[in-house]
Design a protein around this motif. Structure first.
Motif, PDB file in Angstrom:
ATOM      1  N   UNK A   1      66.583  57.632  75.996  1.00 26.03           N
ATOM      2  CA  UNK A   1      66.040  57.851  74.520  1.00 26.03           C
ATOM      3  C   UNK A   1      66.574  56.564  74.035  1.00 26.03           C
ATOM      4  N   UNK A   2      67.865  55.878  74.007  1.00 25.51           N
ATOM      5  CA  UNK A   2      68.212  54.503  73.766  1.00 25.51           C
ATOM      6  C   UNK A   2      67.500  53.634  74.315  1.00 25.51           C
ATOM      7  N   UNK A   3      67.182  53.488  75.714  1.00 26.19           N
ATOM      8  CA  UNK A   3      66.493  52.428  76.133  1.00 26.19           C
ATOM      9  C   UNK A   3      64.952  52.505  75.524  1.00 26.19           C
ATOM     10  N   UNK A   4      64.456  53.583  75.593  1.00 29.03           N
ATOM     11  CA  UNK A   4      62.989  53.583  75.034  1.00 29.03           C
ATOM     12  C   UNK A   4      62.713  52.938  73.593  1.00 29.03           C
ATOM     13  N   UNK A   5      63.690  53.640  72.758  1.00 30.48           N
ATOM     14  CA  UNK A   5      63.742  53.417  71.491  1.00 30.48           C
ATOM     15  C   UNK A   5      64.007  51.796  71.000  1.00 30.48           C
ATOM     16  N   UNK A   6      65.086  51.200  71.832  1.00 34.85           N
ATOM     17  CA  UNK A   6      65.315  49.620  71.687  1.00 34.85           C
ATOM     18  C   UNK A   6      64.243  48.906  72.336  1.00 34.85           C
ATOM     19  N   UNK A   7      63.531  49.271  73.552  1.00 28.66           N
ATOM     20  CA  UNK A   7      62.553  48.275  73.964  1.00 28.66           C
ATOM     21  C   UNK A   7      61.462  48.298  73.174  1.00 28.66           C
ATOM     22  N   UNK A   8      60.807  49.436  72.643  1.00 28.37           N
ATOM     23  CA  UNK A   8      59.800  49.505  71.349  1.00 28.37           C
ATOM     24  C   UNK A   8      60.297  48.491  70.281  1.00 28.37           C
ATOM     25  N   UNK A   9      61.341  48.544  69.760  1.00 27.91           N
ATOM     26  CA  UNK A   9      61.717  47.909  68.690  1.00 27.91           C
ATOM     27  C   UNK A   9      61.481  46.527  68.913  1.00 27.91           C
ATOM     28  N   UNK A  10      62.037  46.237  69.918  1.00 26.95           N
ATOM     29  CA  UNK A  10      62.107  44.691  70.565  1.00 26.95           C
ATOM     30  C   UNK A  10      60.682  44.200  70.727  1.00 26.95           C
ATOM     31  N   UNK A  11      59.621  44.952  71.062  1.00 24.86           N
ATOM     32  CA  UNK A  11      58.286  44.800  71.165  1.00 24.86           C
ATOM     33  C   UNK A  11      57.842  44.349  69.969  1.00 24.86           C
ATOM     34  N   UNK A  12      58.082  45.325  68.903  1.00 33.03           N
ATOM     35  CA  UNK A  12      57.499  45.300  67.400  1.00 33.03           C
ATOM     36  C   UNK A  12      58.074  43.686  67.014  1.00 33.03           C
ATOM     37  N   UNK A  13      59.392  43.423  67.457  1.00 29.14           N
ATOM     38  CA  UNK A  13      59.930  42.163  66.958  1.00 29.14           C
ATOM     39  C   UNK A  13      59.312  41.135  67.592  1.00 29.14           C
ATOM     40  N   UNK A  14      59.150  41.037  68.702  1.00 29.81           N
ATOM     41  CA  UNK A  14      58.574  39.991  69.559  1.00 29.81           C
ATOM     42  C   UNK A  14      57.367  39.836  69.235  1.00 29.81           C
ATOM     43  N   UNK A  15      56.376  40.905  68.710  1.00 27.33           N
ATOM     44  CA  UNK A  15      55.240  40.751  68.466  1.00 27.33           C
ATOM     45  C   UNK A  15      55.184  40.019  67.190  1.00 27.33           C
ATOM     46  N   UNK A  16      55.841  40.468  66.196  1.00 32.17           N
ATOM     47  CA  UNK A  16      55.830  39.885  64.768  1.00 32.17           C
ATOM     48  C   UNK A  16      55.948  38.243  64.815  1.00 32.17           C
ATOM     49  N   UNK A  17      57.147  37.906  65.741  1.00 29.36           N
ATOM     50  CA  UNK A  17      57.609  36.817  65.609  1.00 29.36           C
ATOM     51  C   UNK A  17      56.360  35.650  66.295  1.00 29.36           C
ATOM     52  N   UNK A  18      55.916  36.137  67.208  1.00 28.83           N
ATOM     53  CA  UNK A  18      54.950  35.452  68.129  1.00 28.83           C
ATOM     54  C   UNK A  18      53.490  35.265  67.274  1.00 28.83           C
ATOM     55  N   UNK A  19      53.295  36.547  66.307  1.00 35.22           N
ATOM     56  CA  UNK A  19      52.297  36.540  65.703  1.00 35.22           C
ATOM     57  C   UNK A  19      52.250  35.380  64.264  1.00 35.22           C
ATOM     58  N   UNK A  20      53.575  35.343  64.033  1.00 34.20           N
ATOM     59  CA  UNK A  20      53.581  34.187  62.987  1.00 34.20           C
ATOM     60  C   UNK A  20      54.093  32.745  63.524  1.00 34.20           C
ATOM     61  N   UNK A  21      54.707  32.855  64.753  1.00 32.77           N
ATOM     62  CA  UNK A  21      55.103  31.304  65.143  1.00 32.77           C
ATOM     63  C   UNK A  21      54.264  30.935  66.214  1.00 32.77           C
ATOM     64  N   UNK A  22      54.539  31.622  67.492  1.00 36.37           N
ATOM     65  CA  UNK A  22      54.014  31.049  68.633  1.00 36.37           C
ATOM     66  C   UNK A  22      52.413  30.965  68.716  1.00 36.37           C
ATOM     67  N   UNK A  23      51.750  32.034  68.035  1.00 38.85           N
ATOM     68  CA  UNK A  23      50.342  31.975  68.176  1.00 38.85           C
ATOM     69  C   UNK A  23      49.905  32.147  66.753  1.00 38.85           C
ATOM     70  N   UNK A  24      50.586  31.499  65.723  1.00 38.00           N
ATOM     71  CA  UNK A  24      50.476  31.657  64.133  1.00 38.00           C
ATOM     72  C   UNK A  24      48.760  31.169  63.926  1.00 38.00           C
ATOM     73  N   UNK A  25      48.694  29.784  64.562  1.00 34.56           N
ATOM     74  CA  UNK A  25      47.440  29.301  64.154  1.00 34.56           C
ATOM     75  C   UNK A  25      46.244  30.055  64.405  1.00 34.56           C
TER      76      UNK A  25
END
Length: 442
Positions: A332-356
């Protein structure tokens, strides 16, 4: 239109062949370059052919009814956009419903129409190439005759060519595009084939958002005298791989699919995959890809890597918190942590890496689609990492830490490349899409 329909119902005894069929080219599928002749040539036929800007191919098989309406619509559009500077070529594979004969009779109403009847062979891709070989235009195009592809989009494709594109593709997978009634099986099969294409031939398939499109225009000079090898029902891959295509533009359109049996749909996707593998095995093509390779998007990759490294650290912190402090189980810990990390990475990539790119797609439904695609890519990446780690550490007896580092490196490249080509498309959207297509002088 009624006059056209009445003409199409004339009995065969009146002799449709008297109007004349185009001869079917033979031999290889090389498209000849346009010959340049002096302006004072006495040959009227050459002078006439030099005035043709667009040659549009309609490959047909058992389209007796649809070809009537399609020719009428296309002629209306092109008479306004390219008066006297276009031709429509129906290439029929000897349809049992006499589609070719109906098209021949339409020629009395539409002077720009020409007809080719092939016997003893079938295949959409080869039909298109035979039509292009007989064509006289500077720009070569293809559209299905079954009314599934909106003819009006043709004007937008012409606009892209007018402003410098070598290839203009009608796409179902960009803004303004879509499919009308595909079921889950059809959608999954299409996306799966495209994903496989990105893995097998990323440098080719990744150039367009809809590599299976059968609706596009290309400059003749981009494919003239190239050795083309038709395969199945798709020709765009061949144009992308063998042609000298520098600038590609795309226009979104909604594909109005008529019902097809699942085995037919599956067959088309298998043909697409076979074509991918054939292209991958062409040694000369690989060398040419290397010579013409585009610069790697280093900045985006470094930004993506920074976000990924931050995600690794965050995953460790969250896993420790959920398991150690909150007392959750390991799974349970690994699944929740993995999904939260995916949400965080998506947010930063959407704003920064692929923001344009993301700033051009601000609607909520577009944001949700990007997130869902990124989520799927990451989950598949984790599965890929596990497989690589198992093969290296178990099957090949690699050091576990070395195997893990190599697996992480592959995972990073996988996530970046697929995200670049699938989650955040880098297809450039023309700022002129909203303007009226210009009338191109003959």
């Amino acid at each position: 239109m009624e006059a056209v329909r009445e003409e199409a119902r004339f009995p065969r005894e009146q002799g449709a062949n008297s109007l004349g069929l185009l001869p079917v080219p033979s031999g290889s599928y090389k498209i000849p370059a346009l010959e340049v002749h002096s302006s004072n040539t006495p040959n009227e036929e050459i002078a006439e052919s030099s005035s043709i800007y667009l040659s549009l191919i309609l490959p047909t098989y058992k389209e007796r009814i649809n070809v009537i309406g399609m020719v009428a619509i296309l002629t209306t559009l092109l008479d306004e956009a390219l008066p006297g500077a276009y031709e429509i070529i129906v290439v029929d594979d000897d349809s049992p419903d006499q589609t070719w004969e109906v098209a021949l009779r339409l020629m009395t109403h539409y002077p720009a129409l020409r007809v080719m009847r092939r016997t003893g062979i079938r295949g959409l891709a080869s039909a298109v190439l035979r039509g292009w070989q007989a064509a006289r235009g500077e720009v070569l195009g293809v559209i299905d005759a079954d009314m599934q592809q909106s003819p009006e989009v043709l004007l937008q494709l012409l606009e892209k060519l007018h402003f410098g594109a070598d290839l203009a593709v009608a796409s179902r997978h960009i803004e303004g595009g879509g499919v009308s009634n595909w079921n889950l099986f059809r959608r999954g099969l299409s996306r799966g084939s495209q994903l496989l294409g990105l893995l097998v031939l990323p440098e080719i398939v990744g150039q367009v958002s809809d590599p299976m499109s059968g609706y596009f225009l290309v400059r003749r000079q981009a494919i003239a005298n190239r050795r083309l090898r038709p395969c199945g029902s798709k020709i765009l891959l061949e144009v992308l791989s063998e042609g000298d295509v520098q600038q590609i533009e795309e226009v979104g359109y909604v594909f109005h699919e008529r019902e097809e049996r699942q085995e037919i749909v599956l067959k088309k996707n298998i043909e697409f995959i076979k074509h991918l593998l054939r292209l991958r095995l062409r040694v000369s093509r690989l060398r040419r890809i290397w010579r013409r390779r585009k610069s790697f998007p280093t900045t985006r990759f470094m930004q993506f890597g920074v976000v990924g490294l931050t995600g690794v650290l965050l995953n460790t912190l969250l896993l420790s918190t959920f398991q150690g402090q909150l007392g959750l189980g390991v799974l349970a810990s690994s699944l929740i942590a993995a999904e939260l990390v995916i949400v965080g990475e998506f947010t930063w990539n959407d704003v920064w890496t692929f923001g344009d790119i993301a700033r051009q797609q601000r609607q909520w439904n577009q944001l949700v689609k990007r997130f869902m695609k990124f989520n799927i890519v990451c989950v598949m990446g984790l599965m890929l990492r596990a497989i690589i780690l198992a093969l290296l550490s178990g099957g090949l007896s690699f050091n576990i830490y070395a195997a893990n580092m190599l697996a992480i490196s592959v995972l990073l490249l996988w996530n970046f490349w697929i995200s670049l080509k699938l989650s955040w498309r880098v297809t450039e959207l023309s700022q002129r899409c909203g303007e009226d297509p210009p009338k191109i002088a003959a």
